[in-house]
Design a protein around this motif. Structure first.
Motif, PDB file in Angstrom:
ATOM      1  N   UNK A  23       0.835  -1.205   0.000  1.00  0.00           N
ATOM      2  CA  UNK A  23       0.000   0.000   0.000  1.00  0.00           C
ATOM      3  C   UNK A  23       0.871   1.257   0.000  1.00  0.00           C
ATOM      4  N   UNK A  24       1.943   1.245   0.765  1.00  0.00           N
ATOM      5  CA  UNK A  24       2.850   2.395   0.804  1.00  0.00           C
ATOM      6  C   UNK A  24       3.497   2.615  -0.562  1.00  0.00           C
ATOM      7  N   UNK A  25       3.853   1.530  -1.234  1.00  0.00           N
ATOM      8  CA  UNK A  25       4.446   1.641  -2.566  1.00  0.00           C
ATOM      9  C   UNK A  25       3.446   2.228  -3.551  1.00  0.00           C
ATOM     10  N   UNK A  26       2.214   1.754  -3.516  1.00  0.00           N
ATOM     11  CA  UNK A  26       1.168   2.297  -4.401  1.00  0.00           C
ATOM     12  C   UNK A  26       0.947   3.787  -4.152  1.00  0.00           C
ATOM     13  N   UNK A  27       0.890   4.165  -2.887  1.00  0.00           N
ATOM     14  CA  UNK A  27       0.699   5.577  -2.556  1.00  0.00           C
ATOM     15  C   UNK A  27       1.886   6.420  -3.023  1.00  0.00           C
ATOM     16  N   UNK A  28       3.096   5.869  -2.903  1.00  0.00           N
ATOM     17  CA  UNK A  28       4.288   6.581  -3.337  1.00  0.00           C
ATOM     18  C   UNK A  28       4.254   6.821  -4.845  1.00  0.00           C
ATOM     19  N   UNK A  29       3.808   5.830  -5.601  1.00  0.00           N
ATOM     20  CA  UNK A  29       3.712   5.969  -7.054  1.00  0.00           C
ATOM     21  C   UNK A  29       2.676   7.042  -7.407  1.00  0.00           C
ATOM     22  N   UNK A  30       1.553   7.033  -6.727  1.00  0.00           N
ATOM     23  CA  UNK A  30       0.510   8.033  -6.986  1.00  0.00           C
ATOM     24  C   UNK A  30       1.041   9.438  -6.700  1.00  0.00           C
TER      25      UNK A  30
END
Length: 63
Positions: A23-30
């Protein structure tokens, strides 16, 4: 002030949960994508204003 600091530390220890790595990785990409888009939009507006100011001073003021 000391009580506020102690309560803040206690709240961080008990009430705050970190997101999972995925989830942290997805948020970082966004965040990265929106940051790049915002930077490009800012660059575009800056370029447009630069051209408008150059046009104004070259054609309107000098004539």
């Amino acid at each position: 002030m000391l009580t506020y600091i102690k309560e803040s530390i206690e709240e961080l220890r008990t009430n705050i949960t970190l997101p999972a790595r995925a989830e942290a990785t997805n948020l970082m990409v966004i965040v990265a994508v929106f940051s790049i888009l915002f930077a490009l939009a800012t660059w575009g507006v800056d370029s447009l204003f630069s051209k408008l100011i150059t046009f104004y001073f070259d054609n309107v003021i000098n004539n």
